[in-house]
Structure formats: C-alpha cells, structure tokens
Design a protein around this motif. Structure first.
Motif, PDB file in Angstrom:
ATOM      1  N   VAL A 319       0.864  -1.181   0.000  1.00 59.19           N
ATOM      2  CA  VAL A 319       0.000   0.000   0.000  1.00 59.19           C
ATOM      3  C   VAL A 319       0.895   1.224   0.000  1.00 59.19           C
ATOM      4  O   VAL A 319       1.792   1.359   0.834  1.00 59.19           O
ATOM      5  CB  VAL A 319      -0.925   0.013   1.231  1.00 59.19           C
ATOM      6  CG1 VAL A 319      -1.828   1.247   1.199  1.00 59.19           C
ATOM      7  CG2 VAL A 319      -1.761  -1.260   1.296  1.00 59.19           C
ATOM      8  N   SER A 320       0.655   2.122  -0.927  1.00 62.34           N
ATOM      9  CA  SER A 320       1.394   3.389  -0.995  1.00 62.34           C
ATOM     10  C   SER A 320       0.393   4.531  -1.091  1.00 62.34           C
ATOM     11  O   SER A 320      -0.688   4.378  -1.667  1.00 62.34           O
ATOM     12  CB  SER A 320       2.342   3.410  -2.190  1.00 62.34           C
ATOM     13  OG  SER A 320       1.624   3.255  -3.402  1.00 62.34           O
ATOM     14  N   TRP A 321       0.735   5.687  -0.506  1.00 65.07           N
ATOM     15  CA  TRP A 321      -0.160   6.827  -0.516  1.00 65.07           C
ATOM     16  C   TRP A 321       0.643   8.114  -0.557  1.00 65.07           C
ATOM     17  O   TRP A 321       1.775   8.179  -0.078  1.00 65.07           O
ATOM     18  CB  TRP A 321      -1.090   6.813   0.684  1.00 65.07           C
ATOM     19  CG  TRP A 321      -0.419   6.974   2.013  1.00 65.07           C
ATOM     20  CD1 TRP A 321      -0.260   8.098   2.745  1.00 65.07           C
ATOM     21  CD2 TRP A 321       0.206   5.926   2.775  1.00 65.07           C
ATOM     22  NE1 TRP A 321       0.413   7.849   3.914  1.00 65.07           N
ATOM     23  CE2 TRP A 321       0.712   6.519   3.964  1.00 65.07           C
ATOM     24  CE3 TRP A 321       0.396   4.558   2.567  1.00 65.07           C
ATOM     25  CZ2 TRP A 321       1.388   5.779   4.920  1.00 65.07           C
ATOM     26  CZ3 TRP A 321       1.059   3.830   3.530  1.00 65.07           C
ATOM     27  CH2 TRP A 321       1.546   4.428   4.699  1.00 65.07           C
ATOM     28  N   ALA A 322       0.040   9.141  -1.142  1.00 65.29           N
ATOM     29  CA  ALA A 322       0.672  10.452  -1.269  1.00 65.29           C
ATOM     30  C   ALA A 322      -0.403  11.492  -1.531  1.00 65.29           C
ATOM     31  O   ALA A 322      -1.509  11.167  -2.004  1.00 65.29           O
ATOM     32  CB  ALA A 322       1.702  10.454  -2.398  1.00 65.29           C
ATOM     33  N   THR A 333       3.827   0.842   2.646  1.00 65.58           N
ATOM     34  CA  THR A 333       3.984  -0.196   3.655  1.00 65.58           C
ATOM     35  C   THR A 333       3.491  -1.508   3.080  1.00 65.58           C
ATOM     36  O   THR A 333       2.690  -1.524   2.127  1.00 65.58           O
ATOM     37  CB  THR A 333       3.192   0.160   4.929  1.00 65.58           C
ATOM     38  OG1 THR A 333       3.456  -0.809   5.921  1.00 65.58           O
ATOM     39  CG2 THR A 333       1.700   0.186   4.662  1.00 65.58           C
ATOM     40  N   ASN A 334       3.980  -2.605   3.637  1.00 62.89           N
ATOM     41  CA  ASN A 334       3.563  -3.935   3.221  1.00 62.89           C
ATOM     42  C   ASN A 334       2.588  -4.505   4.241  1.00 62.89           C
ATOM     43  O   ASN A 334       2.766  -4.340   5.453  1.00 62.89           O
ATOM     44  CB  ASN A 334       4.765  -4.870   3.086  1.00 62.89           C
ATOM     45  CG  ASN A 334       5.646  -4.504   1.905  1.00 62.89           C
ATOM     46  OD1 ASN A 334       5.170  -3.935   0.923  1.00 62.89           O
ATOM     47  ND2 ASN A 334       6.924  -4.805   1.995  1.00 62.89           N
ATOM     48  N   LEU A 344      -5.249   4.417   7.730  1.00 65.31           N
ATOM     49  CA  LEU A 344      -4.265   5.485   7.567  1.00 65.31           C
ATOM     50  C   LEU A 344      -4.749   6.731   8.296  1.00 65.31           C
ATOM     51  O   LEU A 344      -5.952   7.045   8.282  1.00 65.31           O
ATOM     52  CB  LEU A 344      -4.056   5.813   6.090  1.00 65.31           C
ATOM     53  CG  LEU A 344      -3.559   4.671   5.196  1.00 65.31           C
ATOM     54  CD1 LEU A 344      -3.506   5.139   3.746  1.00 65.31           C
ATOM     55  CD2 LEU A 344      -2.200   4.175   5.654  1.00 65.31           C
ATOM     56  N   THR A 345      -3.826   7.444   8.922  1.00 65.68           N
ATOM     57  CA  THR A 345      -4.131   8.734   9.530  1.00 65.68           C
ATOM     58  C   THR A 345      -3.656   9.814   8.576  1.00 65.68           C
ATOM     59  O   THR A 345      -2.458   9.974   8.332  1.00 65.68           O
ATOM     60  CB  THR A 345      -3.426   8.874  10.892  1.00 65.68           C
ATOM     61  OG1 THR A 345      -3.869   7.811  11.754  1.00 65.68           O
ATOM     62  CG2 THR A 345      -3.756  10.210  11.529  1.00 65.68           C
TER      63      THR A 345
END
Length: 782
Positions: A319-322, A333-334, A344-345
C-alpha cells in the motif's frame, strides 16, 4: 394367452383366439346344449364399456363389443348357464404397424444408419411382434428404431425404404437423400494439450476414419472451469488441432471436442473424452479496492482475491499513498496476506491518492488506485431514505449521474457495532442492482451508500437505511424515570440503542392505569422522542407503561409504578400565604401603632404632673423651727442604681426660685424608711407641682429616678416642730445626686409626727419601687 375353458361339449363360445384391430367391432356367440339355459354373457379383463348382449334363444346368446382400446394381454368373453357352468373365448385387441419418420445418414461414408419413430404397438404381445426390412434386408433389433447396413455410397440421391409387418398389417416408410451430405462424424480420438500457457492452450487430436481428412470440418471445443462452460469453434479441412484463448492463469480446466462437416452441415458429431488441463500461473489480477473515511482516519480495504484472480499463492500486499498535489513524496507499507485492510491517519484538509497491489511468485498485480477526498466536504445535502429488504437482499435503484464515468459503487455496513463494510461495483449503463451478502442478519439495521465512480474521488449520491427483515423487539426495552409537576407526570427514558432496535420504531405510546383499573394513553409519532407526559392526574397510584410502535405492533413494553404526591407548589403557596397574612397583620398593626403612638404613649406613660405648692409651704420657716425630711441613704442608693430612663419620658424641670432656700432632710425614721425595697412595687415618686428648687438642691433625682407616677395622691403631711438641724444637704457624686443621712437621729416629741399615705402597687409598672410618696411639710397655723 388362452385361458382354460370348461368342456366344449357343454358350452361353446365363438370365435376363439382372435387378434382384432383396435377400432373395430366384434360379435361373439354363446351356445349351450339342451337342458341348459344361458344365465349371462359378459366381458372379462377388458376395460371397454360399449357392450351389447342379445338373447337369441334360451340356448343361444350374442355379445357385440366395440374395441376402443388396446388389450394389455388377452381378454375373455364368458358365458354362464343357470346351472353355474362357465365357458368362454379369448381375444387380443392391437394395432397394425404405425412407424414413421425414417431418416438415414452415414458416419464413415461406407455404411448407412437409418432411424425412425417406433409406433405405439412396440410393446405388444409376442404374437403381434413386428418385423423390419431396410432395402429388402432384414434389420436386427428393428424394434429399437435403428437399422444399419453396409452400402456403397456415391454423391447422388437415393430412395431408402423401410418395411414393417405384423399380424394386423404391413407398412412401408421412405427417405430420399444423398448420404454424402449427411455425415455424422465420430468423436475425435486422443485429444491432448500440445502447449499450455497462463491464458491459452493448444489442443490436438486424431481421427479413426481416414476419409475425414478430405472433408471440410468445423470443430467445437467445450471448456469448463467448474463454474461455467464456454465453447469455441475452428474450421479447416481434416481439422485435427485448435487453440483455446482467454483462460484463467493457474486454473484447472476440463476440455472436450466434437466436429461436423462445414460445407454440408448435418449435425454435430459425438463428444470426445474429457481432458483435464491446468494453465500456468501469472501475476495477480488488479485488486478491488474501496475506502471509508471518518475525520482523519481512512480505512483502505480490498477484497480477498479469488483463486481465479490470484493466479498463484499471494505473498503480501503493498500500500502506498501520497497527496495528489505532491505525488513524489509517497509513503508505502507492506501488509501481510492474512490482512485485507489498512487504516491510515491523513490530513483531513488534503486529498490523497492510495495505490494497492498484490504480489505472488510471478510478480505484482496491476495497481489499483483510489482517491481519498478531503473530509471537510459538505455531505449534508445527500438524501437518506428508508429501504426494506426482500428475500434476504436489498433492491436499489437511483437516477443516472453524468459524473459516473466508470460506473457506480454501492457499499453497506451495520449502523451499530464495528462497521466491517462491503461493497460492489455497477457498470456505467446500469442504475439498479440487488445487494446480497452472506453476512446479512435479520433484525439488524444497515446503512447503504451509492457513489458515482469518477476519474477523481467518488461522489456520494444517496444513502439508504433499513433491515433485511425486521424482528419483534423484546420486552423491558426502556429504563423509565418519572418527574411530577403539579398534576402531570413526565415519564422519560434513555434513547434506545440501535443494537436493541430489531425493528424500525415509528413512535411511542404511554399507557397509565389508576387503582380503579381505568386505562388512558398518550402517544407520539416522533421516533426520536425520549419522554411523554400524562396530564390532569389525580392524587393516586398509577402504573405507567411505555411501548414502541413498530411494523410488528407494540413492542418492548416497560412499566413503572408511581404514587402521586400533593403538588409542592400548593404547599409552598399555603406557607407563603400564611407568612404573608402574618406579615400583613404585623404591618397594619405597626402602621396603626405608629399613627396612634401619641395616644398609646399617653395611655402607657402619662405625663408627670408638676407639684402644686402653696404659698405658705413655700414660706421660709424661722430659724427655730427648721423642718427636716430625712431619707434613708441605703434606700436612695438602691433607687440610684436603676438604669437611666429614656429622656423622652422625663417630665419638664421645675423652675427654680433664686430666693428659695433649700430645706434639709433629717434622718428617716427607722420604723419606715429603713425597710427594704419591693421589686414589684411602683416607683417612689415626689410630687413636684409648684416646687421651686433652691441652689444646691438638684431636681434631677426626683425627675430621673422616680419617673411617670401613675397618679398624684393628695398630700397629708403635718410637721409640728423640728428641733434638730440638718448638718448636710444633698451631695453630688460623679454627677449623680444622692441624699446623705446621719446617724444619731433622735425621735421627736410626740407632737412631731409624719403622716404618710402609701401608694397602690402596680405590677405592670416598668420599675418596681417603694409604694409611698415622699411627704412634704405643710405649714401649720400657730
């Protein structure tokens, strides 16, 4: 089967053992010898009802029957005499051959196979067995409707004839055809996979008929994955191979093949034996991702890939976020393969892009991207309506949205408890769907949301809430409290938790019953209400019961007993009225006393009259006859100890005559003035009317110590002679005058006497004093 009959010499029934055609009419005759007569003639073991019996004579009868149905076996016509003898004849009703629809074909281009429909007499009695011939040659097992023969075929039409014969008749049926155009191909042989890839397979097979190699063939491949079947077709001359596409990687398939002629298609050939083939593995399919956002928490969830989607064992998820405005600063993160969500915060004021991929031994799946909108977006205009489930599911429909470029998303989760949400995606051309989940529970409220899928963040369109199936709410649902206000009682309860609302609440009803058994009620249609008020109650004991109104009727009954007390306001009012009345009386009394104070003062404290002295009494005595009044010092001191009276009660001071010489006081006679004071007696008072003070004789003791005499008695004091002089007059100590007396007092002559008049006692006087006046001397005539 012919049945045993009695001796024919006695009874004869004709005809015997006949095969008769259904639909015909048959007549049977019974004859008996002399000495016998026929009692009856009848059918046995035949269901026909159209029967007529005719008496020709006592010895001869006839029976006519219309054969309207086939016999299951042989049937009888029986004849009985008056002596009880019975005899008869048997018959069987059946049909002539009625076969039809002859069709002939070839499978190997070297023989013919003909088929027809067998008639209704196929299961007839063995005596009615039919025989078949094809082109004049006997057919073995023709009763099965099939006959095969070896023939030499050519490309021309021919007449093919089938002949059927039984005891009731003969039948010929025909088929005219070019059998080279009626090729029913046999099944392909030795079907196998020549090449296996993740998403396609190459098949091959062979033919047992050599002449197929010259035919233009079309073949059909049936592919089954255990859940569905797909068929593909391939065409070619002498076709012996095919390619199967669009398969699932790492998946088991069952394959079979059948073929037919392409130019003159007659029918599909037989299926080959099934072959099991497993495709190779591949990277996982893209994940189905969705999210739920609340404040700064975003829950990213993805569906567990099915076996036909994972294409191998899943190792983990990434999972990746931006932020969408700064995609270069990405976090990732895995997540282990046992978890399928991540919380996610995020900054609620920013928009984020989240990407999720799955990984197996073959690599990573295509990324699945979802946009997390800013959580401060206003969703207050989104409508929320009620929905009812049916058959364990919800049916949803909504208006078309121009924003739904990639379709719609419908998600749902329980309203209370942990919201483990589920979702489904709907194509853009559909605006309705049926929502079903194995996790749905009866009596549980669900919230369903409809979103439009866009290139950016999803747009919330509508919300629904409801139950798959409502259930009856249990008893003792409410925790009741009450509050009395005058003659009304307000019964309140805490809001009903959603987990206890197994049905939608439409309102509440408050029942209240008095000791006489009379029942009243008050209700509300507000499902959010938390109290109801019963008004105009009597001072008594009541039983209050609150119940909820639902689709199942009244549910959740809860009761409480209340004994009403007199209203506190009335009690307080009575106290206030009493206090007010007392205050009013005191106020009026005070006002009256204030206004009538002068009168009251005159009645209670009348003014002290001034002493009236005659001129003779004021005449200065000669020096030989000095008059003395004596006061006991101890008495006077006791009087002086009385607190000073109010100035307002002090009588006016007498005027002082400057030429007046004070008279002296001699020692008081012991017999009277040395007596102790009585507290309950009125004050000792000197009459002061007409008295003129001499220098050195203060008047204040008389006015200050003996105030307010209640009356002024007349004087009766006679002073005959006083020989003893007073050595000292009144003295003043610390501003308080007192009279000093000297010892050595000698009684006077008998002619010298004091006459006293005692005062009456007044117990209510403010000061208790000796109840006698001080008697002043009167001048006597010589």
């Amino acid at each position: 089967m012919q049945k045993t009959l009695p001796d024919q010499g006695e009874i004869l029934v004709l005809p015997r053992d006949q095969i008769l055609e259904v639909g015909s009419t048959a007549t049977f005759c019974c004859m008996v010898p002399d000495g016998e007569s026929i009692k009856t003639m009848f059918l046995y073991d035949y269901k026909g009802t159209n029967v007529t019996t005719t008496k020709i004579s006592e010895h001869v009868h006839s029976l006519t029957v219309h054969l309207d149905q086939e016999s299951e076996n042989y049937s009888d016509v029986r004849c009985e005499t008056t002596k009880g003898n019975i005899n008869g004849a048997s018959f069987h009703a059946s049909y002539p051959p009625d076969d039809s629809d002859l069709k002939c074909e070839t499978r190997d281009l070297e023989s013919i196979d003909c088929f027809w429909n067998v008639g209704r007499a196929a299961n007839e009695h063995p005596a009615m067995e039919r025989t078949y011939q094809l082109q004049g040659s006997s057919c073995i097992n023709g009763r099965s409707g099939k006959c095969s023969q070896k023939v030499k075929l050519d490309a021309a039409e021919r007449n093919w004839t089938l002949t059927a014969t039984n005891r009731l008749g003969k039948l010929e049926i025909h088929d005219n055809a070019d059998l080279t155009k009626r090729v029913h191909m046999v099944a392909p042989d030795k079907v196998a996979a020549s090449t296996v890839n993740p998403r396609n397979i190459s098949l091959k097979w062979s033919w047992t008929v050599q002449k197929y190699s010259n035919l233009n063939i079309t073949c059909q491949v049936d592919v089954s994955d255990g859940n569905s079947n797909t068929k593909t077709e391939n065409i070619g001359v002498g076709l012996t191979a095919a390619v199967i596409k669009d398969l699932i990687p790492y998946w088991d398939y069952v394959v079979r093949v059948r073929c037919g002629t392409a130019q003159h298609f007659w029918k599909w050939g037989d299926w080959s034996k099934s072959v099991k083939i497993c495709t190779k593995g591949d990277v996982p399919d893209a994940l189905d991702v969705w999210m739920k956002v609340k404040a700064d928490q975003a829950v990213i969830s993805w569906k567990v890939p099915l076996t036909n989607q994972s294409h191998g064992e899943i190792f983990d998820y990434k999972v990746s976020w931006a932020k969408t405005k700064d995609k270069n600063q990405s976090n990732q993160t895995n997540v282990s393969r046992s978890n399928h969500s991540l919380t996610l915060t995020l900054d609620p004021s920013e928009e984020y892009m989240v990407t999720v991929t799955a990984r197996n031994i073959n690599g990573s799946s295509s990324p699945s991207t979802i946009i997390i909108p800013r959580s401060n977006l206003d969703t207050s205009e989104v409508k929320t309506s009620w929905i009812s489930g049916s058959n364990g599911s919800f049916f949803l429909s909504w208006p078309d949205s121009p924003n739904a470029s990639c379709g719609y998303i419908v998600d749902w989760c329980p309203v209370f408890g942990n919201c483990t949400f589920e979702w489904m995606k709907v194509p853009p051309n559909r605006t309705h769907t049926t929502v079903f989940s194995k996790n749905f529970e009866d009596g549980r409220r669900y919230l369903l949301s409809i979103y439009a899928c866009t290139e950016g963040a999803a747009v919330l369109l509508q919300r629904r809430k409801g139950y798959i199936r409502e259930t009856k709410i249990g008893v003792e649902l409410f925790k009741l409290k009450y509050k009395q206000e005058d003659s009304a009682v307000e019964v309140s309860w805490e809001p009903i938790p959603l987990e206890k609302q197994t049905a939608s609440i439409h309102g509440y009803i408050l029942y209240y019953q008095d000791k006489s058994g009379n029942v009243f009620n008050v209700s509300t249609d507000d499902p959010e209400a938390t109290s109801l008020t019963a008004k105009n109650l009597n001072i008594s004991m009541y039983t209050f019961t609150v119940t909820a109104s639902t689709a199942f009727g009244l549910c959740g009954n809860s009761s409480i007993n209340v004994t009403l007390n007199p209203p506190a306001d009335q009690l307080i009012m009575l106290i206030l009225i009493s206090l007010g009345a007392v205050f009013l009386i005191l106020s009026v009394s005070t006002i009256i006393c204030y206004r009538q104070w002068a009168c009251i003062k005159h009645k209670v404290y009348p003014p002290i009259p001034k002493p009236v002295l005659t001129d003779q009494w004021l005449t200065l005595p000669d020096e030989h006859t000095s008059h003395h009044l004596h006061f006991d010092q101890s008495y006077y001191r006791e009087v002086l100890d009385i607190p000073k009276l109010h100035d307002q009660f002090r009588p006016p001071q007498p005027e002082v005559d400057q030429d007046y010489k004070p008279f002296t006081f001699s020692q008081t006679p012991k017999g009277y003035y040395n007596k102790p004071l009585k507290k309950s007696q009125p004050c000792l008072t000197l009459p002061t009317t007409g008295l003129t003070s001499q220098p050195g004789l203060p008047s204040s003791p008389i006015n200050g110590v003996f105030p307010n005499p209640l009356y002024n008695p007349s004087y009766n004091l006679v002073l005959q002679s006083v020989d003893r002089e007073v050595k000292s007059g009144p003295e003043v100590h610390e501003g308080i005058p007192f009279i000093r007396s000297f010892s050595g007092y000698q009684p006077q002559s008998p002619d010298e006497t004091f006459t006293t008049t005692e005062l009456e006692e007044y117990p209510n006087s403010p000061i208790s004093c000796v109840s006698t006046y001080i008697l002043l001397p009167q001048k006597t005539s010589n």
